[in-house]
Design an enzyme around this catalytic site. Structure first.
Site, PDB file in Angstrom:
ATOM      1  N   GLU A  53      37.440  36.570  39.065  1.00  0.00           N
ATOM      2  CA  GLU A  53      37.812  37.925  39.132  1.00  0.00           C
ATOM      3  C   GLU A  53      39.084  38.070  39.693  1.00  0.00           C
ATOM      4  OE1 GLU A  53      35.306  40.142  41.951  1.00  0.00           O
ATOM      5  OE2 GLU A  53      33.480  39.139  41.000  1.00  0.00           O
ATOM      6  N   ALA A  54      40.090  37.213  39.677  1.00  0.00           N
ATOM      7  CA  ALA A  54      41.249  37.274  40.457  1.00  0.00           C
ATOM      8  C   ALA A  54      41.334  37.236  41.774  1.00  0.00           C
ATOM      9  CB  ALA A  54      42.130  37.998  39.882  1.00  0.00           C
TER      10      ALA A  54
END
Length: 348
Positions: free
Chosen positions: A316-317
């Site tokens: 998801e970063a």
């Protein structure tokens, strides 16, 4: 529209600003090198941003969501419906990266490239629909040439928007059940690694599940053994969100926007991007070393030293987002500390 743009020249960091930032570091009230890597980060950011006083306040985070046909092989601990459910969670602000983006004051862009459990149109979600899923890499190429082109372009579209907002740092993230399998297959193909060395727990597989995942990757590699170019390997073994990350990284380097790379899947995309366009490497920082088994090999292949190691494996970063305060601290110290002359402190 052709994808030939991915081979275009990348921007060149400003050597004059790099020298100016180095000179400033030498005059700050501290022993030379006392702030370690924070000094080097500030200097790199100065060269990238073409200023001797860099900053990381305007951050653009793009999370690309897509499903994978290889999920049918039972390579994940979670059902495929989770991808679409997480897109909805991103939109509602309940996902980890949504929380971190709010905390950082960063712009969060979620891009739906194609999920089986499609949540439809949602606020704060860009719909760049390609198909409900990539194909099963154990049976056929993950993408058609047209799908690959569209996925690359979806990543470049994020950079066009980010550039219009004078973004100082780009961070790419991903969501897609089965995507650690695709990333591991790409890593094996690009680095001539054995699947057993690249296949990891992903969403939480046990030892038996990891062994099965390695077997699935072995089958995919055998089917696509004649794919020789990085682009063809991406088309056959990757996925929509991985290709979008590749496109975003290349476009960011061409636009002169520094990139903070997240974990295993985004690093696989970064490796593809640098193989397609070597100039991209100059624009990459690496946020963290994830717990995923194959990440270390990908990092070594790019001579990358990540900023953090926190045993993360969420995607998801999120890992890159956690590293952003470190970059902000590097800039704050560089910009705010007094020089020896300003402070009236004797130099060595």
């Amino acid at each position: 529209m052709s994808s030939d743009w991915i081979f275009g020249a990348c921007a060149v960091p400003d050597a004059r600003m790099r020298s100016a930032a180095l000179a400033r570091q030498e005059q700050l009230t501290k022993p030379p090198g006392a702030l370690g890597r924070l000094e080097h980060l500030a200097v790199r950011l100065a060269a990238w941003q073409r200023t001797d006083r860099p900053g990381v306040q305007r951050v653009w985070i793009a999370v690309y969501a897509a499903d994978h046909g290889v999920a049918a092989e039972g390579v994940s601990a979670f059902p495929q419906a989770v991808t679409g459910e997480m897109v909805r969670n991103f939109a509602r602000g309940g996902a980890a990266i949504a929380v971190l983006a709010r905390e950082l004051g960063a712009r969060l862009e979620v891009v739906n490239l194609g999920v089986v459990n499609d949540p439809g149109d949602l606020p704060r979600v860009r719909r760049a629909w390609i198909a409900p899923s990539s194909a099963n890499i154990c049976e056929q190429p993950a993408m058609t040439a047209t799908q690959l082109r569209d996925a690359l372009a979806a990543g470049a579209d994020s950079i066009a928007q980010a550039k219009s907002c004078d973004t100082q740092l780009f961070v790419g993230g991903e969501m897609g059940i089965g995507n650690t399998t695709a990333a591991a297959a790409l890593g094996c193909a690009l680095l001539s690694q054995f699947p057993q060395a690249m296949a990891g727990a992903g969403t939480g597989l046990d030892a038996e599940g990891i062994a099965h995942k390695a077997t699935v990757i072995t089958r995919a590699l055998a089917l696509h053994a004649d794919a020789s170019s990085p682009l063809e390997r991406l088309r056959r073994l990757g996925g929509f969100e991985i290709a979008a990350l590749v496109g975003a990284y290349i476009a960011a380097a061409q636009a002169g926007i520094p990139v903070l790379v997240d974990g295993f899947i985004t690093t696989a995309a970064a490796l593809v991007a640098t193989r397609l366009n070597p100039g991209v490497r100059e624009w990459l920082l690496f946020g963290h070393r994830s717990q995923e088994r194959g990440h270390a090999a990908l990092l070594r292949a790019m001579d990358a030293e990540p900023l953090l190691q926190l045993d993360l494996r969420l995607g998801e970063a999120s890992g890159a987002a956690v590293a952003i305060p470190l970059l902000r601290s590097a800039c704050a110290l560089h910009n705010g500390m007094a020089t020896f002359a300003e402070a009236g402190v004797s130099d060595a």
